[in-house]
Scaffold this motif. Structure first.
Motif, PDB file in Angstrom:
ATOM      1  N   LEU A 109       7.058   4.302  -7.556  1.00 45.48           N
ATOM      2  CA  LEU A 109       5.991   4.582  -8.495  1.00 45.48           C
ATOM      3  C   LEU A 109       4.668   4.171  -7.867  1.00 45.48           C
ATOM      4  CD1 LEU A 109       5.893   4.176 -12.283  1.00 45.48           C
ATOM      5  CD2 LEU A 109       4.076   3.094 -10.955  1.00 45.48           C
ATOM      6  N   ILE A 110       3.713   5.097  -7.869  1.00 49.82           N
ATOM      7  CA  ILE A 110       2.392   4.840  -7.292  1.00 49.82           C
ATOM      8  C   ILE A 110       1.333   5.120  -8.348  1.00 49.82           C
ATOM      9  CG2 ILE A 110       0.683   5.619  -5.602  1.00 49.82           C
ATOM     10  CD1 ILE A 110       2.991   6.215  -3.690  1.00 49.82           C
ATOM     11  N   ALA A 111       0.449   4.176  -8.538  1.00 49.13           N
ATOM     12  CA  ALA A 111      -0.732   4.373  -9.379  1.00 49.13           C
ATOM     13  C   ALA A 111      -1.947   4.291  -8.471  1.00 49.13           C
ATOM     14  CB  ALA A 111      -0.801   3.302 -10.465  1.00 49.13           C
ATOM     15  N   VAL A 116      -0.566   8.443 -12.049  1.00 48.63           N
ATOM     16  CA  VAL A 116       0.681   7.755 -11.731  1.00 48.63           C
ATOM     17  C   VAL A 116       1.688   8.783 -11.231  1.00 48.63           C
ATOM     18  CG1 VAL A 116       2.631   6.452 -12.672  1.00 48.63           C
ATOM     19  CG2 VAL A 116       0.306   5.918 -13.409  1.00 48.63           C
ATOM     20  N   TRP A 117       2.295   8.471 -10.087  1.00 55.17           N
ATOM     21  CA  TRP A 117       3.302   9.345  -9.480  1.00 55.17           C
ATOM     22  C   TRP A 117       4.629   8.592  -9.496  1.00 55.17           C
ATOM     23  CZ3 TRP A 117       0.916  13.888  -7.748  1.00 55.17           C
ATOM     24  CH2 TRP A 117      -0.477  13.813  -7.603  1.00 55.17           C
ATOM     25  N   ASN A 118       5.606   9.114 -10.267  1.00 56.69           N
ATOM     26  CA  ASN A 118       6.927   8.499 -10.329  1.00 56.69           C
ATOM     27  C   ASN A 118       7.900   9.376  -9.545  1.00 56.69           C
ATOM     28  OD1 ASN A 118       8.607   6.272 -11.661  1.00 56.69           O
ATOM     29  ND2 ASN A 118       9.756   8.119 -12.118  1.00 56.69           N
ATOM     30  N   ILE A 119       8.373   8.866  -8.421  1.00 56.64           N
ATOM     31  CA  ILE A 119       9.150   9.668  -7.473  1.00 56.64           C
ATOM     32  C   ILE A 119      10.605   9.229  -7.480  1.00 56.64           C
ATOM     33  CG2 ILE A 119       9.390  10.319  -5.038  1.00 56.64           C
ATOM     34  CD1 ILE A 119       6.123   8.829  -5.869  1.00 56.64           C
ATOM     35  N   ASP A 120      11.524  10.197  -7.666  1.00 55.88           N
ATOM     36  CA  ASP A 120      12.951   9.951  -7.563  1.00 55.88           C
ATOM     37  C   ASP A 120      13.493  10.803  -6.419  1.00 55.88           C
ATOM     38  OD1 ASP A 120      15.798  10.009  -7.863  1.00 55.88           O
ATOM     39  OD2 ASP A 120      15.536   9.279  -9.913  1.00 55.88           O
ATOM     40  N   PRO A 121      13.749  10.193  -5.268  1.00 55.70           N
ATOM     41  CA  PRO A 121      14.196  10.987  -4.115  1.00 55.70           C
ATOM     42  C   PRO A 121      15.583  11.582  -4.283  1.00 55.70           C
ATOM     43  CG  PRO A 121      14.109   8.634  -3.572  1.00 55.70           C
ATOM     44  CD  PRO A 121      13.525   8.776  -4.928  1.00 55.70           C
ATOM     45  N   PHE A 122      16.439  10.993  -5.133  1.00 56.07           N
ATOM     46  CA  PHE A 122      17.802  11.508  -5.281  1.00 56.07           C
ATOM     47  C   PHE A 122      17.800  12.880  -5.942  1.00 56.07           C
ATOM     48  CE2 PHE A 122      21.912  11.984  -7.369  1.00 56.07           C
ATOM     49  CZ  PHE A 122      22.780  11.691  -6.331  1.00 56.07           C
ATOM     50  N   VAL A 123      17.021  13.028  -7.019  1.00 54.62           N
ATOM     51  CA  VAL A 123      16.953  14.334  -7.682  1.00 54.62           C
ATOM     52  C   VAL A 123      15.786  15.168  -7.152  1.00 54.62           C
ATOM     53  CG1 VAL A 123      18.054  13.532  -9.786  1.00 54.62           C
ATOM     54  CG2 VAL A 123      15.568  13.413  -9.607  1.00 54.62           C
ATOM     55  N   SER A 213      -3.547  -1.683   2.956  1.00 50.85           N
ATOM     56  CA  SER A 213      -3.946  -0.342   3.369  1.00 50.85           C
ATOM     57  C   SER A 213      -4.042   0.594   2.169  1.00 50.85           C
ATOM     58  CB  SER A 213      -2.947   0.223   4.372  1.00 50.85           C
ATOM     59  OG  SER A 213      -3.226   1.587   4.646  1.00 50.85           O
ATOM     60  N   PRO A 214      -5.145   1.359   2.045  1.00 50.85           N
ATOM     61  CA  PRO A 214      -5.264   2.336   0.951  1.00 50.85           C
ATOM     62  C   PRO A 214      -4.199   3.420   0.993  1.00 50.85           C
ATOM     63  CG  PRO A 214      -7.404   1.924   1.995  1.00 50.85           C
ATOM     64  CD  PRO A 214      -6.358   1.283   2.862  1.00 50.85           C
ATOM     65  N   SER A 215      -3.601   3.669   2.163  1.00 53.44           N
ATOM     66  CA  SER A 215      -2.594   4.726   2.292  1.00 53.44           C
ATOM     67  C   SER A 215      -1.340   4.433   1.482  1.00 53.44           C
ATOM     68  CB  SER A 215      -2.219   4.918   3.764  1.00 53.44           C
ATOM     69  OG  SER A 215      -1.589   3.760   4.285  1.00 53.44           O
ATOM     70  N   LEU A 216      -1.128   3.178   1.120  1.00 54.06           N
ATOM     71  CA  LEU A 216       0.043   2.823   0.320  1.00 54.06           C
ATOM     72  C   LEU A 216      -0.034   3.402  -1.088  1.00 54.06           C
ATOM     73  CD1 LEU A 216       0.526  -0.942   1.305  1.00 54.06           C
ATOM     74  CD2 LEU A 216       1.931   0.999   2.014  1.00 54.06           C
ATOM     75  N   PHE A 217      -1.231   3.807  -1.507  1.00 60.30           N
ATOM     76  CA  PHE A 217      -1.423   4.259  -2.878  1.00 60.30           C
ATOM     77  C   PHE A 217      -1.669   5.762  -2.957  1.00 60.30           C
ATOM     78  CE2 PHE A 217      -3.054  -0.059  -2.266  1.00 60.30           C
ATOM     79  CZ  PHE A 217      -2.118  -0.758  -3.014  1.00 60.30           C
ATOM     80  N   SER A 218      -1.114   6.491  -1.998  1.00 61.98           N
ATOM     81  CA  SER A 218      -1.186   7.951  -2.025  1.00 61.98           C
ATOM     82  C   SER A 218       0.204   8.512  -1.754  1.00 61.98           C
ATOM     83  CB  SER A 218      -2.179   8.472  -0.973  1.00 61.98           C
ATOM     84  OG  SER A 218      -1.767   8.101   0.332  1.00 61.98           O
ATOM     85  N   PHE A 219       0.424   9.780  -2.189  1.00 63.57           N
ATOM     86  CA  PHE A 219       1.734  10.398  -2.030  1.00 63.57           C
ATOM     87  C   PHE A 219       1.577  11.890  -1.808  1.00 63.57           C
ATOM     88  CE2 PHE A 219       5.519  12.474  -3.931  1.00 63.57           C
ATOM     89  CZ  PHE A 219       6.485  11.961  -3.075  1.00 63.57           C
ATOM     90  N   ASP A 220       2.172  12.379  -0.722  1.00 62.01           N
ATOM     91  CA  ASP A 220       2.201  13.813  -0.433  1.00 62.01           C
ATOM     92  C   ASP A 220       3.544  14.368  -0.920  1.00 62.01           C
ATOM     93  OD1 ASP A 220      -0.318  13.841   0.808  1.00 62.01           O
ATOM     94  OD2 ASP A 220       0.555  13.190   2.714  1.00 62.01           O
ATOM     95  N   ILE A 221       3.495  15.277  -1.884  1.00 63.70           N
ATOM     96  CA  ILE A 221       4.718  15.799  -2.489  1.00 63.70           C
ATOM     97  C   ILE A 221       5.414  16.771  -1.530  1.00 63.70           C
ATOM     98  CG2 ILE A 221       5.686  17.042  -4.456  1.00 63.70           C
ATOM     99  CD1 ILE A 221       3.216  16.238  -6.055  1.00 63.70           C
TER     100      ILE A 221
END
Length: 233
Positions: A109-111, A116-123, A213-221
């Protein structure tokens, strides 16, 4: 068979999201609190008035960034343990959180301050939510403001190294929050919700107010991920 497992996991995702965001909101609220609780100009003045509420404001004002391992235990009103989890978290003011669960399942989960991005890699799914929306119906999140009227919605007690924050609103989702410090270092959080379900977070390997690091709070889908975008709801 894997498809059936994924479908079952998918049906449980909303309940899991609720639990994850509930815990993450509590931690995130503290970072927001630390950013807004008290200005540097008023610190000396607040220090003169040593009420538990002002002591907590001053303590939180010193929390700028935070990284730690966490273990979490959720129990019901009788004390029976319902769930255990563990992982890592990283926070940075203002309003940024990375909450990564390793056990019993891998989730992220990233805010980033607005989303807020809630990521479930399994599904292979990401749920996207407005960051302000997860704080709704949680009166303790009213403390995100340095407006004294917001702080007046709670009662704060100082019990040695622990601050007990209790909502005055009997309909609050989170009715109380215990914040524990070792000196100025945040070590434990325990919340109690309206159903008297308790969530205990214990932190270890703590790095407080170090560079993050600010990169910890970003997510590329990834292209193959399902996107459940709830920001318009």
């Amino acid at each position: 068979m894997l498809t059936l497992v994924k479908n079952e996991r998918f049906t449980l995702l909303k309940n899991k999201l609720r639990r994850i965001t509930s815990s993450a909101v509590i931690v995130l609220s503290l970072m927001t609190l630390s950013n807004a609780a008290i200005s540097a100009d008023s610190a000396a003045q607040e220090a003169q008035n040593t009420t538990p509420k002002n002591e907590l404001k001053i303590k939180l004002s010193k929390l700028v960034s935070y990284s730690a391992n966490f273990s979490q235990s959720i129990s019901d009103i009788s004390g029976k343990e319902l769930q255990k989890s563990s992982g890592t978290l990283t926070l940075k003011t203002p309003n940024m959180l990375r909450w990564e669960t390793q056990l019993p399942d891998e989730t992220l989960l990233i805010a980033d301050g607005t989303t807020v991005w809630n990521i479930d890699p399994f599904v292979e799914q990401v749920t996207v939510i407005k960051q302000t929306s997860i704080s709704q119906n949680n009166p303790l999140m009213l403390l995100v403001s340095d407006d004294e009227t917001q702080w007046n919605t709670v009662i704060v007690e100082n019990k040695q190294s622990r601050f007990v924050v209790t909502s005055k609103n009997e309909n609050a989702n989170i009715v109380s929050l215990i914040i524990e410090f070792n000196g100025d270092e945040l070590t434990r959080l325990q919340s109690t919700d309206r159903q008297q379900q308790k969530s205990l977070l214990v932190f270890s390997n703590i790095a407080q107010n170090e560079s993050v690091s600010p990169s910890l709070f970003s997510f590329d889908i990834p292209k193959n991920y399902i996107i459940d975008d709830q920001r318009s709801q």
